[in-house]
Design a protein around this motif. Structure first.
Motif, PDB file in Angstrom:
ATOM      1  N   GLY A 290       6.063  -2.894   0.491  1.00  0.00           N
ATOM      2  CA  GLY A 290       7.239  -2.058   0.305  1.00  0.00           C
ATOM      3  C   GLY A 290       7.130  -1.275  -0.985  1.00  0.00           C
ATOM      4  N   ARG A 291       8.171  -0.461  -1.242  1.00  0.00           N
ATOM      5  CA  ARG A 291       8.127   0.340  -2.479  1.00  0.00           C
ATOM      6  C   ARG A 291       9.529   0.780  -2.862  1.00  0.00           C
ATOM      7  NH1 ARG A 291      10.687   5.028  -0.459  1.00  0.00           N
ATOM      8  NH2 ARG A 291       9.428   6.169   1.031  1.00  0.00           N
ATOM      9  N   PHE A 292       9.686   1.076  -4.140  1.00  0.00           N
ATOM     10  CA  PHE A 292      10.876   1.750  -4.653  1.00  0.00           C
ATOM     11  C   PHE A 292      10.370   3.037  -5.283  1.00  0.00           C
ATOM     12  CE2 PHE A 292      14.068   2.185  -8.231  1.00  0.00           C
ATOM     13  CZ  PHE A 292      15.082   2.665  -7.427  1.00  0.00           C
TER      14      PHE A 292
ATOM     15  N   LEU B  28      20.456   0.683  -8.230  1.00  0.00           N
ATOM     16  CA  LEU B  28      20.180  -0.752  -8.322  1.00  0.00           C
ATOM     17  C   LEU B  28      20.246  -1.401  -6.946  1.00  0.00           C
ATOM     18  CD1 LEU B  28      19.734  -3.428  -9.833  1.00  0.00           C
ATOM     19  CD2 LEU B  28      22.213  -3.498 -10.232  1.00  0.00           C
ATOM     20  N   VAL B  29      21.256  -1.061  -6.171  1.00  0.00           N
ATOM     21  CA  VAL B  29      21.395  -1.639  -4.837  1.00  0.00           C
ATOM     22  C   VAL B  29      20.190  -1.277  -3.975  1.00  0.00           C
ATOM     23  CG1 VAL B  29      22.769  -1.590  -2.720  1.00  0.00           C
ATOM     24  CG2 VAL B  29      23.905  -1.773  -4.937  1.00  0.00           C
ATOM     25  N   ALA B  30      19.753  -0.020  -4.036  1.00  0.00           N
ATOM     26  CA  ALA B  30      18.585   0.395  -3.257  1.00  0.00           C
ATOM     27  C   ALA B  30      17.323  -0.328  -3.720  1.00  0.00           C
ATOM     28  CB  ALA B  30      18.398   1.901  -3.367  1.00  0.00           C
ATOM     29  N   ALA B  31      17.116  -0.405  -5.028  1.00  0.00           N
ATOM     30  CA  ALA B  31      15.935  -1.091  -5.554  1.00  0.00           C
ATOM     31  C   ALA B  31      15.966  -2.570  -5.195  1.00  0.00           C
ATOM     32  CB  ALA B  31      15.867  -0.914  -7.070  1.00  0.00           C
TER      33      ALA B  31
ATOM     34  N   VAL C  36      12.403   0.699   2.681  1.00  0.00           N
ATOM     35  CA  VAL C  36      13.785   0.229   2.555  1.00  0.00           C
ATOM     36  C   VAL C  36      14.436   1.101   1.495  1.00  0.00           C
ATOM     37  CG1 VAL C  36      15.283  -1.731   2.029  1.00  0.00           C
ATOM     38  CG2 VAL C  36      13.081  -2.108   3.181  1.00  0.00           C
ATOM     39  N   ARG C  37      15.472   1.854   1.875  1.00  0.00           N
ATOM     40  CA  ARG C  37      16.080   2.827   0.971  1.00  0.00           C
ATOM     41  C   ARG C  37      17.508   3.109   1.424  1.00  0.00           C
ATOM     42  NH1 ARG C  37      12.271   7.904   2.998  1.00  0.00           N
ATOM     43  NH2 ARG C  37      13.107   8.051   5.119  1.00  0.00           N
TER      44      ARG C  37
END
Length: 295
Positions: free
Chosen positions: A6-8, A21-24, A188-189
């Motif tokens: 995965g990634r941010f 923050l919620v997305a990360a 996931v974003r």
């Protein structure tokens, strides 16, 4: 270690806020619960929007919340050659073309009508590059892990910009090339990017690239009902321990993953360890969450 990667991928247009923050956190927990890797990419392909030092601030904020990434940080500003190679591939395949049209010229249309597909209308003007949506692309369909089955006709999407008139790379091409380069299996974003996914699936198809799984997280909105964003001056995340722990607790609540009472006052590392073990994406709700959530 599972095959999950995965990634941010934040844009360094300013510091992270609670919505970031919620997305990360959601992407981090999904990766760690699966026993996979979580990578960090700084999407700095638009220099006018990226003030000096913003990327470093984001790194410090993630570290303060215990969100440690795997491997080196990936910076898009160093990826020009890869994006150019992808654009040339699309051009040679007849799927990309130069375009001189401005948004003002086609403002009466729901999507760009493809006026330059068969030749640039105004060759003396600056030109962007667009992806043809009318040639060789299948209907776009995928399953989002929260929002379910999604399907789009490429013709309804219009010819998305790949490279802008100012010579900066467009987000859609860069993100697809980088996800493939980094071997991303799961994206996931935030749900604000759900409507970007059809264009990205088009490009993955056109370039012959793998198609990752997608999970779009519910958006976080403020008291005014607007999405938290840098544009509407959402407060920056702190880095001091006293404020980090309660904000982490609130972010877990926004994701439908509340901590048990005994864990709400634990150190950040313990909170994350518990959250990783208990992560369950089926507890997510496809509705916006309010910023005022408490532990």
């Amino acid at each position: 270690m599972s095959h999950y990667r995965g990634r941010f991928a934040p844009t360094p247009s300013g510091p992270l806020h609670f919505g970031s923050l919620v997305a990360a956190l959601g992407s981090f927990l999904d990766a760690r619960h699966a026993g996979g890797q979580w990578l960090l990419r700084i999407e700095d392909i638009d220099p006018p929007r990226c003030p000096a030092g913003a990327g470093d601030t984001i790194l410090r904020q993630l570290e303060a919340f215990g969100l440690q990434w795997d491997g080196p940080v990936h910076y898009q500003h160093a990826r020009h050659a890869a994006y150019q190679q992808a654009l040339e591939y699309l051009r040679d395949a007849g799927l990309a073309y130069p375009c001189s049209c401005s948004r003002k010229q086609w403002h009466g249309h729901s999507v760009y009508p493809g006026w330059c597909r068969h030749g640039v209308r105004e060759p003396c003007k600056p030109q962007a590059w667009r992806l043809r949506s009318d040639r060789g692309l299948r209907p776009i369909a995928w399953h989002d892990r929260l929002y379910g089955e999604q399907a789009f006709d490429p013709a309804d999407l219009g010819d998305v910009v790949l490279k802008r008139k100012d010579e900066f790379w467009a987000y859609q091409l860069a993100v697809v090339v980088d996800d493939a380069e980094q071997g991303i299996t799961d994206v996931v974003r935030g749900a604000d990017l759900l409507d970007n996914t059809p264009w990205q699936r088009q490009l993955q198809q056109a370039l012959g690239l793998p198609e990752p799984r997608y999970l779009h997280l519910p958006l976080i909105v403020g008291a005014d009902g607007q999405k938290l964003s840098k544009q509407n001056l959402a407060p920056a995340l702190p880095c001091d321990d006293e404020r980090v722990r309660p904000l982490l607790c609130r972010a877990l609540g926004a994701l439908g993953q509340p901590l048990e009472t005994a864990q709400q006052y634990a150190p950040v590392a313990e909170q994350l360890e518990a959250a990783i073990a208990r992560w369950d994406s089926t507890r997510l709700q496809p509705v916006a969450q309010r910023q005022a959530l408490d532990c």
